[in-house]
Design a protein around this motif. Sequence first.
Motif, PDB file in Angstrom:
ATOM      1  N   GLY A  86       3.677 -28.964  17.220  1.00 37.65           N
ATOM      2  CA  GLY A  86       3.062 -28.301  18.046  1.00 37.65           C
ATOM      3  C   GLY A  86       2.594 -28.942  19.272  1.00 37.65           C
ATOM      4  N   LEU A  87       2.427 -28.280  20.224  1.00 34.67           N
ATOM      5  CA  LEU A  87       2.171 -28.753  21.510  1.00 34.67           C
ATOM      6  C   LEU A  87       0.946 -29.592  21.714  1.00 34.67           C
ATOM      7  CD1 LEU A  87       3.855 -28.572  24.455  1.00 34.67           C
ATOM      8  CD2 LEU A  87       2.205 -27.000  25.101  1.00 34.67           C
ATOM      9  N   ALA A  88       0.148 -29.325  20.901  1.00 33.22           N
ATOM     10  CA  ALA A  88      -1.276 -29.810  20.799  1.00 33.22           C
ATOM     11  C   ALA A  88      -1.217 -31.398  20.473  1.00 33.22           C
ATOM     12  CB  ALA A  88      -2.076 -29.327  19.564  1.00 33.22           C
ATOM     13  N   TYR A  89       0.142 -31.678  20.058  1.00 34.68           N
ATOM     14  CA  TYR A  89       0.409 -33.340  19.664  1.00 34.68           C
ATOM     15  C   TYR A  89       1.267 -33.825  20.773  1.00 34.68           C
ATOM     16  CZ  TYR A  89      -1.359 -31.881  15.167  1.00 34.68           C
ATOM     17  OH  TYR A  89      -2.227 -31.360  13.948  1.00 34.68           O
ATOM     18  N   ALA A  90       1.334 -32.999  22.015  1.00 33.95           N
ATOM     19  CA  ALA A  90       2.228 -33.713  22.942  1.00 33.95           C
ATOM     20  C   ALA A  90       1.973 -35.287  23.436  1.00 33.95           C
ATOM     21  CB  ALA A  90       2.240 -32.981  23.862  1.00 33.95           C
ATOM     22  N   PRO A  91       0.710 -35.271  23.620  1.00 35.68           N
ATOM     23  CA  PRO A  91       0.416 -36.864  24.077  1.00 35.68           C
ATOM     24  C   PRO A  91       0.785 -37.725  22.993  1.00 35.68           C
ATOM     25  CG  PRO A  91      -1.742 -35.431  24.233  1.00 35.68           C
ATOM     26  CD  PRO A  91      -0.470 -34.527  23.456  1.00 35.68           C
ATOM     27  N   LEU A  92       1.111 -37.621  21.921  1.00 33.61           N
ATOM     28  CA  LEU A  92       1.527 -38.458  21.035  1.00 33.61           C
ATOM     29  C   LEU A  92       3.258 -38.764  21.348  1.00 33.61           C
ATOM     30  CD1 LEU A  92      -0.168 -37.431  17.835  1.00 33.61           C
ATOM     31  CD2 LEU A  92      -0.890 -39.034  19.468  1.00 33.61           C
ATOM     32  N   VAL A  93       3.667 -37.785  21.802  1.00 35.76           N
ATOM     33  CA  VAL A  93       5.075 -38.095  22.307  1.00 35.76           C
ATOM     34  C   VAL A  93       5.159 -39.074  23.201  1.00 35.76           C
ATOM     35  CG1 VAL A  93       7.389 -36.945  23.021  1.00 35.76           C
ATOM     36  CG2 VAL A  93       5.770 -35.623  21.431  1.00 35.76           C
ATOM     37  N   ILE A  94       4.211 -38.893  24.132  1.00 36.95           N
ATOM     38  CA  ILE A  94       4.232 -39.945  25.153  1.00 36.95           C
ATOM     39  C   ILE A  94       3.989 -41.253  24.807  1.00 36.95           C
ATOM     40  CG2 ILE A  94       3.095 -40.296  27.425  1.00 36.95           C
ATOM     41  CD1 ILE A  94       4.586 -37.907  27.570  1.00 36.95           C
TER      42      ILE A  94
ATOM     43  N   PHE B  52      -9.560 -28.841  19.267  1.00 37.38           N
ATOM     44  CA  PHE B  52      -8.729 -28.400  18.070  1.00 37.38           C
ATOM     45  C   PHE B  52      -7.969 -29.756  17.423  1.00 37.38           C
ATOM     46  CE2 PHE B  52      -3.928 -26.797  17.679  1.00 37.38           C
ATOM     47  CZ  PHE B  52      -4.196 -26.542  16.464  1.00 37.38           C
ATOM     48  N   ILE B  53      -7.379 -30.426  18.215  1.00 35.11           N
ATOM     49  CA  ILE B  53      -6.854 -31.593  17.214  1.00 35.11           C
ATOM     50  C   ILE B  53      -7.497 -32.714  17.733  1.00 35.11           C
ATOM     51  CG2 ILE B  53      -4.699 -33.210  17.064  1.00 35.11           C
ATOM     52  CD1 ILE B  53      -4.511 -30.309  15.737  1.00 35.11           C
TER      53      ILE B  53
ATOM     54  N   ALA C 139       4.679 -24.842  31.562  1.00 34.39           N
ATOM     55  CA  ALA C 139       3.841 -23.640  31.544  1.00 34.39           C
ATOM     56  C   ALA C 139       2.915 -23.609  30.321  1.00 34.39           C
ATOM     57  CB  ALA C 139       4.637 -22.506  31.327  1.00 34.39           C
ATOM     58  N   TYR C 140       3.479 -24.226  29.030  1.00 32.00           N
ATOM     59  CA  TYR C 140       2.476 -24.254  27.925  1.00 32.00           C
ATOM     60  C   TYR C 140       1.696 -25.485  28.213  1.00 32.00           C
ATOM     61  CZ  TYR C 140       6.315 -21.489  25.703  1.00 32.00           C
ATOM     62  OH  TYR C 140       7.118 -20.377  25.535  1.00 32.00           O
ATOM     63  N   ILE C 141       2.007 -26.627  28.616  1.00 31.36           N
ATOM     64  CA  ILE C 141       1.102 -27.775  29.194  1.00 31.36           C
ATOM     65  C   ILE C 141       0.043 -27.252  30.066  1.00 31.36           C
ATOM     66  CG2 ILE C 141       1.006 -29.707  30.190  1.00 31.36           C
ATOM     67  CD1 ILE C 141       3.702 -30.681  28.920  1.00 31.36           C
ATOM     68  N   GLN C 142       0.271 -26.427  30.871  1.00 33.78           N
ATOM     69  CA  GLN C 142      -0.809 -25.932  31.765  1.00 33.78           C
ATOM     70  C   GLN C 142      -1.749 -24.954  31.254  1.00 33.78           C
ATOM     71  OE1 GLN C 142       2.069 -24.863  34.833  1.00 33.78           O
ATOM     72  NE2 GLN C 142       1.706 -26.823  36.063  1.00 33.78           N
ATOM     73  N   LYS C 143      -1.529 -24.461  30.072  1.00 37.61           N
ATOM     74  CA  LYS C 143      -2.392 -23.619  29.434  1.00 37.61           C
ATOM     75  C   LYS C 143      -3.332 -24.300  28.295  1.00 37.61           C
ATOM     76  CE  LYS C 143       0.522 -19.534  29.790  1.00 37.61           C
ATOM     77  NZ  LYS C 143       1.340 -18.298  29.095  1.00 37.61           N
ATOM     78  N   SER C 144      -2.996 -25.630  28.260  1.00 37.51           N
ATOM     79  CA  SER C 144      -3.339 -26.373  27.246  1.00 37.51           C
ATOM     80  C   SER C 144      -4.595 -27.252  27.793  1.00 37.51           C
ATOM     81  CB  SER C 144      -2.302 -27.451  26.615  1.00 37.51           C
ATOM     82  OG  SER C 144      -1.439 -26.728  26.072  1.00 37.51           O
ATOM     83  N   ASN C 145      -5.412 -27.962  26.750  1.00 34.38           N
ATOM     84  CA  ASN C 145      -6.650 -28.687  27.481  1.00 34.38           C
ATOM     85  C   ASN C 145      -6.384 -30.413  26.722  1.00 34.38           C
ATOM     86  OD1 ASN C 145      -8.990 -29.599  28.739  1.00 34.38           O
ATOM     87  ND2 ASN C 145     -10.082 -28.916  26.843  1.00 34.38           N
ATOM     88  N   TYR C 146      -5.884 -31.169  27.540  1.00 37.34           N
ATOM     89  CA  TYR C 146      -5.859 -32.477  26.918  1.00 37.34           C
ATOM     90  C   TYR C 146      -7.026 -33.344  27.378  1.00 37.34           C
ATOM     91  CZ  TYR C 146      -1.099 -30.925  25.811  1.00 37.34           C
ATOM     92  OH  TYR C 146      -0.050 -29.942  25.280  1.00 37.34           O
ATOM     93  N   THR C 147      -7.812 -33.838  26.390  1.00 38.89           N
ATOM     94  CA  THR C 147      -9.000 -34.766  26.798  1.00 38.89           C
ATOM     95  C   THR C 147      -9.207 -35.337  25.400  1.00 38.89           C
ATOM     96  OG1 THR C 147     -11.179 -34.634  27.250  1.00 38.89           O
ATOM     97  CG2 THR C 147     -10.430 -32.876  26.098  1.00 38.89           C
ATOM     98  N   ILE C 148      -9.957 -36.557  25.808  1.00 35.24           N
ATOM     99  CA  ILE C 148     -10.536 -37.478  24.617  1.00 35.24           C
ATOM    100  C   ILE C 148     -11.763 -37.102  24.258  1.00 35.24           C
ATOM    101  CG2 ILE C 148      -8.820 -39.202  25.211  1.00 35.24           C
ATOM    102  CD1 ILE C 148     -11.198 -40.869  26.626  1.00 35.24           C
ATOM    103  N   GLU C 149     -12.539 -36.414  24.857  1.00 36.72           N
ATOM    104  CA  GLU C 149     -14.001 -36.180  24.519  1.00 36.72           C
ATOM    105  C   GLU C 149     -13.800 -34.708  23.791  1.00 36.72           C
ATOM    106  OE1 GLU C 149     -17.494 -34.461  27.563  1.00 36.72           O
ATOM    107  OE2 GLU C 149     -16.752 -36.518  27.857  1.00 36.72           O
TER     108      GLU C 149
END
Length: 358
Positions: free
Chosen positions: A73-81, A258-259, A313-323
């Motif tokens: 899922g897209l929730a794990y996208a930072p791990l691809v980076i 979420f993750i 578009a999906y990334i912009q609907k997501s919330n990526y943060t370490i907090e």
Amino acid sequence: MKNKLKKLALVLSFALFVAGCGNGDKVQEQPESAAADEAADEGQEADGTKAEDNGDSADDAEAVTLNLAYQYGLAYAPLVIVQEQDLIENAYEEATGRKVTVTWNQMSSGADINTGISGGSLDAGFMGVGPAVTGVMKGVGYKVFTNLSGQEHGLMTNDESIQSFDDLIGSSKQIALVNIGSIQHVLLALALENAGHDPHALDANIVAMAHPDGMAALESGNVACHLTSSPYIFKEREEENLHEIKDVADAWGAESSFIVGVASEKIHDENPELYQALCDAIEKAVDFMNDSPEEAAKITCEFDGNSAEDELAYIQKSNYTIETKGLFELASFMAKTEFIETAPGSYEDLVFDNVSGD
């Protein structure tokens, strides 16, 4: 005298035969200095005694490995980076001058990751907050070391007769979600309670499926409902023959955790440099997702099977943060509704001391 010479000749002949069988090379007399050099190479003094190891030899250093697990899922996208840019390897080498081998394992559920960490085959993993809380409170041997993302969730159905939870409770209609005890299961329970129902009223309707399989089962009519996150929820919302039960989306928004990432207490306590490299890599990847979403989408779209345009578009609907956000609140709900036996006494019971949030 002749007998003695014959015996000596036999002994020498036998010794040469054994030496020749041992290495297949021509036997040569070795100078004393060469013997001393060879002994030094083997960690011995010239007289055969073991040389003292000062621990400075790079060749003698134990190989460093890091075994990680993640899911779909897209929730794990930072791990691809992190993978594509070798962020862990670079951070560790910059800090220590040494190399690390990172192994990535894709798994279907947080329960599988819990098993891997408890068994010692994994050092860290990324999963929904539900199984992460469960693992911490059951004493699997890890804590949360970072937040990763917040995502929209939704409960989609292909059955026009299902318009609310009332139409599902007491029925045999199946709801596909990742696993019993998963974050999706916990969010279903939270939505049920918010709607005035028993949080476990639909437990018997759950069938465990990975996100891609659940979407395929929903679209083919093999299950009536699918509770999922991005990008699958976004794709399902575009299907004309599917509609959404809104209670789940309202229960836990994209701004909430979420993750999360969990790391074994062993790696945290015994290899702080590697632990810090892991933390630094995740933070750098999250920053990249937020600062350069277009570039991130070009990298992560192949992993998710989307076009670069849709991925953005999906990334912009997501919330990526370490907090983290809502972690302790969700853990308290899980204890109240018996997903876990013991409630955490504080936020600090769930996380390592580098983590911030609530």
